[in-house]
Write an enzyme that holds these catalytic residues in place. Structure first.
Site, PDB file in Angstrom:
ATOM      1  N   GLY A 105      24.459  21.417  59.198  1.00 28.80           N
ATOM      2  CA  GLY A 105      23.940  21.436  57.818  1.00 28.80           C
ATOM      3  C   GLY A 105      23.575  22.838  57.378  1.00 28.80           C
TER       4      GLY A 105
ATOM      5  CG  HIS B 206      15.675  36.750  24.287  1.00 26.51           C
ATOM      6  ND1 HIS B 206      15.088  35.811  25.111  1.00 26.51           N
ATOM      7  CD2 HIS B 206      15.784  36.178  23.058  1.00 26.51           C
ATOM      8  CE1 HIS B 206      14.832  34.727  24.394  1.00 26.51           C
ATOM      9  NE2 HIS B 206      15.248  34.919  23.155  1.00 26.51           N
TER      10      HIS B 206
ATOM     11  CB  CYS C 181      35.118  38.650  55.963  1.00 23.85           C
ATOM     12  SG  CYS C 181      34.763  38.635  54.208  1.00 23.85           S
TER      13      CYS C 181
HETATM   14  C1  LIG Z   1      33.296  29.910  56.887  1.00 18.38           C
HETATM   15  C2  LIG Z   1      32.608  31.234  56.775  1.00 18.38           C
HETATM   16  C3  LIG Z   1      32.243  31.702  55.532  1.00 18.38           C
HETATM   17  C4  LIG Z   1      31.601  32.931  55.417  1.00 18.38           C
HETATM   18  N1  LIG Z   1      31.256  33.349  54.176  1.00 18.38           N
HETATM   19  C5  LIG Z   1      30.626  34.529  54.032  1.00 18.38           C
HETATM   20  C6  LIG Z   1      30.288  35.021  52.742  1.00 18.38           C
HETATM   21  O1  LIG Z   1      30.539  34.385  51.717  1.00 18.38           O
HETATM   22  N2  LIG Z   1      29.682  36.221  52.657  1.00 18.38           N
HETATM   23  C7  LIG Z   1      29.396  36.967  53.767  1.00 18.38           C
HETATM   24  O2  LIG Z   1      28.836  38.057  53.633  1.00 18.38           O
HETATM   25  N3  LIG Z   1      29.712  36.535  54.995  1.00 18.38           N
HETATM   26  C8  LIG Z   1      30.318  35.340  55.156  1.00 18.38           C
HETATM   27  N4  LIG Z   1      30.668  34.920  56.411  1.00 18.38           N
HETATM   28  C9  LIG Z   1      30.339  35.754  57.574  1.00 18.38           C
HETATM   29  C10 LIG Z   1      31.334  36.888  57.707  1.00 18.38           C
HETATM   30  O3  LIG Z   1      32.633  36.370  57.718  1.00 18.38           O
HETATM   31  C11 LIG Z   1      31.059  37.680  58.981  1.00 18.38           C
HETATM   32  O4  LIG Z   1      29.708  38.083  58.995  1.00 18.38           O
HETATM   33  C12 LIG Z   1      31.926  38.927  59.069  1.00 18.38           C
HETATM   34  O5  LIG Z   1      33.276  38.599  58.938  1.00 18.38           O
HETATM   35  C13 LIG Z   1      31.677  39.635  60.389  1.00 18.38           C
HETATM   36  O6  LIG Z   1      32.529  40.745  60.501  1.00 18.38           O
HETATM   37  P1  LIG Z   1      32.741  41.483  61.899  1.00 18.38           P
HETATM   38  O7  LIG Z   1      33.576  42.661  61.590  1.00 18.38           O
HETATM   39  O8  LIG Z   1      31.467  41.664  62.580  1.00 18.38           O
HETATM   40  O9  LIG Z   1      33.546  40.452  62.798  1.00 18.38           O
HETATM   41  P2  LIG Z   1      34.976  39.816  62.550  1.00 18.38           P
HETATM   42  O10 LIG Z   1      35.391  39.926  61.142  1.00 18.38           O
HETATM   43  O11 LIG Z   1      34.906  38.458  63.152  1.00 18.38           O
HETATM   44  O12 LIG Z   1      35.958  40.735  63.375  1.00 18.38           O
HETATM   45  C14 LIG Z   1      36.043  40.659  64.746  1.00 18.38           C
HETATM   46  C15 LIG Z   1      37.464  40.970  65.158  1.00 18.38           C
HETATM   47  O13 LIG Z   1      37.464  41.227  66.553  1.00 18.38           O
HETATM   48  C16 LIG Z   1      38.593  40.619  67.129  1.00 18.38           C
HETATM   49  N5  LIG Z   1      38.284  40.382  68.543  1.00 18.38           N
HETATM   50  C17 LIG Z   1      37.256  39.675  69.059  1.00 18.38           C
HETATM   51  N6  LIG Z   1      37.262  39.741  70.405  1.00 18.38           N
HETATM   52  C18 LIG Z   1      38.325  40.513  70.736  1.00 18.38           C
HETATM   53  C19 LIG Z   1      38.868  40.941  71.964  1.00 18.38           C
HETATM   54  N7  LIG Z   1      38.316  40.593  73.122  1.00 18.38           N
HETATM   55  N8  LIG Z   1      39.968  41.710  71.923  1.00 18.38           N
HETATM   56  C20 LIG Z   1      40.543  42.068  70.754  1.00 18.38           C
HETATM   57  N9  LIG Z   1      40.057  41.694  69.564  1.00 18.38           N
HETATM   58  C21 LIG Z   1      38.976  40.918  69.556  1.00 18.38           C
HETATM   59  C22 LIG Z   1      38.780  39.343  66.328  1.00 18.38           C
HETATM   60  O14 LIG Z   1      40.100  38.881  66.414  1.00 18.38           O
HETATM   61  C23 LIG Z   1      38.414  39.805  64.927  1.00 18.38           C
HETATM   62  O15 LIG Z   1      39.538  40.260  64.219  1.00 18.38           O
HETATM   63  C24 LIG Z   1      31.342  33.705  56.564  1.00 18.38           C
HETATM   64  C25 LIG Z   1      31.729  33.248  57.827  1.00 18.38           C
HETATM   65  C26 LIG Z   1      32.350  32.032  57.935  1.00 18.38           C
HETATM   66  C27 LIG Z   1      32.782  31.564  59.299  1.00 18.38           C
END
Ligand SMILES: Cc1cc2nc3c(=O)[nH]c(=O)nc-3n(C[C@H](O)[C@H](O)[C@H](O)COP(=O)(O)OP(=O)(O)OC[C@H]3O[C@@H](n4cnc5c(N)ncnc54)[C@H](O)[C@@H]3O)c2cc1C
Length: 455
Positions: free
Chosen positions: A175, A438, A40
């Protein structure tokens, strides 16, 4: 081998769990291979929306003629728009690093980790053990094996953020929401954008009428081809050519551009984590299976956020992190409920949606459907908003709101009222009981719910 009470893998929503664990006095390890802060912050919501904000202003200026305002944009400084975004991310990253340094009870392992056994993880050549483990390892761009693609080189949502110069033309394969958000941004910057989507419509999980309205609006600013499956990518001069098979006619078409951006979906990071070395089960897509308490098939191992592939949005990931931490640290049994989990798409027009679409709701419910256009309310008319619309899906017998979908200005803001109502089991009449200012766009919500009829 070092033993921890808690190991968290991933510093996106995982940071919430690590903070909670430290606050509870648990000996805690956080593992992340970087960049710190997860998708994110670094390559997802934050950078994309920092880019889209100026893009929105550009399109508003371009569309100002409908309000009787003649305006011309004299300069769009792509380089500084990109630089502002990267600077903000760097600053946020260093705040997180500072926070980690100050958390004396948190051991931070900066490196790629993988399971070596049920409760053991190897990172930077060292093995660590955790009594409780939280997998918050997220997802990364899915790149399908298209002939020639690797040889030609391509952008993703991650590498596109490093661009210093605006591409003159860009072919976006995909898309979904990432494709249309990036498409909106680059088109506003002046790039000639072509979107190639294999399915019959854009943003497939949305209501078909919303997809259609989006296609119509975006088509004024870029080329959109649906039912178009990219079969090969080739070098062409200094740029690329994408060969596409038309799904209906089977005919091949060729599209040329300076670069190609892959935005066909996300894949789980569970493979990097070698989850197969544990009793943690994955689904057929490679995401980690969890129950409603966010427990995996292995006791005391939880999976939250994109890692479990349920609803891949930050606000959902963060909520899951809070619930999983509570379940783990307080022996609670809090179940995650996605029925009122909203999402937004920051294309132009914007889209926001919560709950079931009409098609999905019909499977288990007798329903009523309500619709209204922005122009049905005074403020929408003042804005000369002739296209935007909203749609409600309501259970017939109870008038409980099952889903709500909006396309148009401020859709992500407008939907919050419905989300709040749905979270407390809201019925359409309850929204009507509250006074709405409104004239304000918020009048759209009760207007839709006053238009309920048999579909
Ligand atoms: C272009 C784009 C735009 C987006 N826009 C939005 C939005 O506007 N609003 C919204 O709600 N969501 C949005 N999202 C989705 C959102 O970014 C994700 O749902 C969210 O970041 C997921 O968080 P997370 O903590 O699950 O995973 P992540 O934030 O991906 O964290 C995972 C972490 O684990 C680490 N990791 C992975 N494997 C390993 C390993 N083996 N060893 C050590 N570290 C590891 C990675 O480096 C990373 O830092 C967007 C996503 C993208 C790609």
């Amino acid at each position: 081998m070092k033993n921890y009470d808690v190991i968290v893998i991933g510093s996106g929503c995982g940071s919430i769990i690590a903070d909670e664990a430290v606050a509870h006095g648990f000996k805690t390890a956080l593992v992340d291979r970087g960049p710190l802060g997860g998708t994110c912050l670094n390559v997802g919501c934050i950078p994309s929306k920092m880019l889209i904000y100026p893009a929105d202003r550009i399109v508003e200026i371009e569309e100002a003629e409908k309000l009787g305002i003649g305006a011309e944009i004299s300069n769009i400084d792509f380089k500084s728009i990109m630089a502002r975004m990267r600077k903000s991310i760097r600053e946020n990253q260093s705040h997180i690093r500072e926070g980690i340094k100050q958390a004396k009870k948190l051991a931070f392992y900066e490196g790629e980790g993988h399971f070596t056994g049920d409760y053991t993880i190897e990172v930077n050549g060292e093995e660590i053990k955790g009594d409780k483990i939280f997998i918050a390892s997220g997802a990364r761009p899915f790149v399908p094996p298209i002939k020639g693609l690797d040889g030609v080189g391509y952008l993703t949502n991650e590498t596109a953020l490093q661009l210093k110069a605006r591409p003159d033309s860009l072919i976006i394969i995909g898309g979904g929401y990432i494709a249309v958000e990036y498409g909106h941004f680059f088109a506003a910057m002046g790039t000639k954008v072509t979107i190639l989507e294999m399915a019959d419509r854009l943003v497939l999980p949305e209501e078909p009428e919303i997809s259609e309205l989006l296609r119509k609006a975006l088509s004024r600013r870029m080329a959109i081809h649906t039912g178009a499956q990219a079969s090969e990518v080739k070098k062409k001069g200094n740029g690329v050519a994408v060969l596409v098979k038309d799904k209906k006619t089977g005919k091949e078409k060729r599209f040329s551009g300076q670069s190609v951006l892959m935005a066909v979906g996300r894949r789980s990071n569970a493979d990097i984590l070698k989850v197969e070395n544990t009793g943690v089960e994955m689904d057929e897509r490679g995401f980690i299976k969890v129950n409603q308490y966010l427990e995996t098939s292995q006791k005391n191992i939880f999976a939250v956020g994109d890692a479990n592939g349920q609803q891949m949005f930050t606000h959902v990931a963060n909520r899951e992190a809070v619930i999983a931490a509570n379940n783990a640290f307080h022996d609670a049994r809090i179940a995650i409920d996605y029925s009122a989990a909203p999402h937004a798409i920051y294309s132009h027009p914007q889209i926001a949606s919560v709950g079931l679409t009409e098609e999905n709701a019909r499977k288990d419910h007798e329903i009523l459907v309500g619709r209204a256009k922005y122009s049905d309310v005074a403020k929408g008319e003042a804005m000369v908003e002739t296209e935007g619309l909203a749609k409600a899906v309501v259970e017939k017998e109870t008038e409980k709101i099952l889903g709500f979908h909006i396309v148009g200005p401020y859709a992500p803001v407008l939907i919050q009222e419905v989300v709040n109502a749905m979270t407390t089991g809201g019925h359409s009449g309850e929204i009507d009981q509250s006074l709405h200012i409104h004239p304000a766009l918020t009048e759209l919500i009760p207007t839709v719910l006053n238009n309920l009829e048999e579909p």
